[in-house]
Design an enzyme around this catalytic site. Structure first.
Site, PDB file in Angstrom:
ATOM      1  N   GLN A 101      -0.794  -1.583  -6.320  1.00 22.04           N
ATOM      2  CA  GLN A 101      -1.824  -2.367  -5.370  1.00 22.04           C
ATOM      3  C   GLN A 101      -1.501  -1.871  -3.752  1.00 22.04           C
ATOM      4  OE1 GLN A 101      -2.709  -6.612  -6.476  1.00 22.04           O
ATOM      5  NE2 GLN A 101      -0.775  -6.101  -7.534  1.00 22.04           N
ATOM      6  N   HIS A 119      -5.606   0.478  -4.469  1.00 19.19           N
ATOM      7  CA  HIS A 119      -6.423   0.256  -3.280  1.00 19.19           C
ATOM      8  C   HIS A 119      -6.343   1.463  -2.214  1.00 19.19           C
ATOM      9  CE1 HIS A 119      -5.322  -4.241  -4.078  1.00 19.19           C
ATOM     10  NE2 HIS A 119      -6.917  -3.884  -4.481  1.00 19.19           N
ATOM     11  N   CYS A 127     -13.040  11.881   5.793  1.00 23.18           N
ATOM     12  CA  CYS A 127     -14.192  11.881   6.967  1.00 23.18           C
ATOM     13  C   CYS A 127     -15.214  11.202   6.227  1.00 23.18           C
ATOM     14  CB  CYS A 127     -14.363  13.298   6.957  1.00 23.18           C
ATOM     15  SG  CYS A 127     -15.748  13.455   8.034  1.00 23.18           S
ATOM     16  N   CYS A 130     -18.281  14.160   5.691  1.00 21.49           N
ATOM     17  CA  CYS A 130     -18.154  15.334   4.851  1.00 21.49           C
ATOM     18  C   CYS A 130     -17.102  15.110   3.609  1.00 21.49           C
ATOM     19  CB  CYS A 130     -17.778  16.717   5.487  1.00 21.49           C
ATOM     20  SG  CYS A 130     -16.158  16.868   5.920  1.00 21.49           S
ATOM     21  N   GLY A 188       6.593  -7.766  -8.055  1.00 20.80           N
ATOM     22  CA  GLY A 188       6.186  -8.159  -6.764  1.00 20.80           C
ATOM     23  C   GLY A 188       4.839  -8.611  -6.549  1.00 20.80           C
ATOM     24  N   ASN A 214       9.427 -11.260  -9.942  1.00 21.49           N
ATOM     25  CA  ASN A 214       8.919 -12.145  -9.041  1.00 21.49           C
ATOM     26  C   ASN A 214       9.927 -13.172  -8.093  1.00 21.49           C
ATOM     27  OD1 ASN A 214       6.391 -11.094  -7.704  1.00 21.49           O
ATOM     28  ND2 ASN A 214       5.416 -12.198  -9.341  1.00 21.49           N
ATOM     29  N   GLU A 216       9.092 -15.861  -6.458  1.00 25.92           N
ATOM     30  CA  GLU A 216       8.628 -16.971  -7.112  1.00 25.92           C
ATOM     31  C   GLU A 216       7.804 -16.934  -8.407  1.00 25.92           C
ATOM     32  OE1 GLU A 216       9.683 -19.794  -5.358  1.00 25.92           O
ATOM     33  OE2 GLU A 216      10.660 -18.597  -3.655  1.00 25.92           O
TER      34      GLU A 216
HETATM   35 ZN    ZN Z   1     -16.014  15.911   8.086  1.00 23.52          ZN
END
Ligand code: ZN
Length: 247
Positions: A101, A119, A127, A130, A188, A214, A216
């Site tokens: 992630q 993500h 861009c 384009c 994690g 982990n 916790e």
């Molecule tokens: Zn571009």
């Protein structure tokens, strides 16, 4: 703890397909704070600057904060021992893929090859006109907002903003991994971010053995986790790695 780590090591050694699933916790020891929680970035910054509609309307404002956090500050982060152990486990054939992630590119920097970035990735800029993609090192971030070298369109970091969809390739591959993994190693992540948090649940439904590392307990610990190894990513993966390679 020793006994549990040994069982986890055996599970990984004997598995046909171990998939690693990581979140902010693996990069904390590289100096990257998580977004959530008491020392999280959202206590310091208003998340508005990463809202896609705000970005379109106020690209300069967004970019000033984006540059400060993701490039001036995070840009200097290096992989830690946990990233390196995961990369070594992949190289040795114990780990088949990594779903992360995180947008920090630290798994790839550590040498991991099969990394699905749920993500997106902050080290690339895309861009909006384009769709050309550029390595951030090739773009001058002293002039904001940065523009496309081909068409002069507005550039955006190639990670998802609030209001954007999960990149479809990473999403499909993550679900595929959750379908085929017989061991799923969570490192994690507290399981709060939708829809990423569902991936380990899909793995569990498909019969994967769930190992969780982990600091916790998390949303997973008492629901889907088979073995919970409490500690920092560096500490626990380090021990797990030593046991696996010495068996
Ligand atoms: Zn571009």
């Amino acid at each position: 703890m020793e006994k549990l780590i040994n069982i986890a090591a055996d599970k990984i050694i004997n598995s046909k397909h171990t998939t690693v699933f990581t979140g902010a916790g693996i990069s904390v020891e590289s100096g990257i704070p998580p977004f959530r929680g008491k020392n999280g970035l959202w206590n310091k910054y208003n998340p508005e600057f990463l809202d896609i509609s705000y970005f379109y309307k106020n690209p300069l404002n967004s970019w000033v904060t984006i540059k400060e956090i993701f490039y001036d500050y995070f840009g200097k982060a290096l992989p830690n021992k946990a990233h390196e152990c995961v990369a070594q486990l992949e190289k040795l054939g114990y780990v088949k893929a990594i779903i992360t992630q995180n947008i920090d590119n630290l798994h790839t920097n550590a040498g991991s090859k099969i990394v699905y970035e749920f993500h997106g990735n902050s080290r690339k800029l895309v861009c909006l006109e384009c769709n050309s993609v550029f390595a951030v090192e090739t773009i001058n971030l002293n002039i904001l907002p940065p523009k496309c070298k081909k068409c002069n369109g507005l550039l955006k970091p190639d990670f998802i903003f609030f209001g954007e969809d999960i990149p479809s390739f990473a999403y499909q591959k993550s679900v595929e991994e959750a379908n085929i993994a017989d061991v799923f190693l969570i490192i994690g992540t507290t399981g709060e971010v939708m829809p990423a948090c569902n991936i380990p649940i899909i793995a569990k439904k498909n019969g994967a053995f769930i190992i969780e590392i982990n600091l916790e307990i998390s949303a997973y610990t008492h629901s889907i986790t088979d073995i919970f190894l409490k500690g920092t990513a560096v500490e626990v993966i380090g021990k797990l790695f030593d046991i696996i390679v010495n068996k």
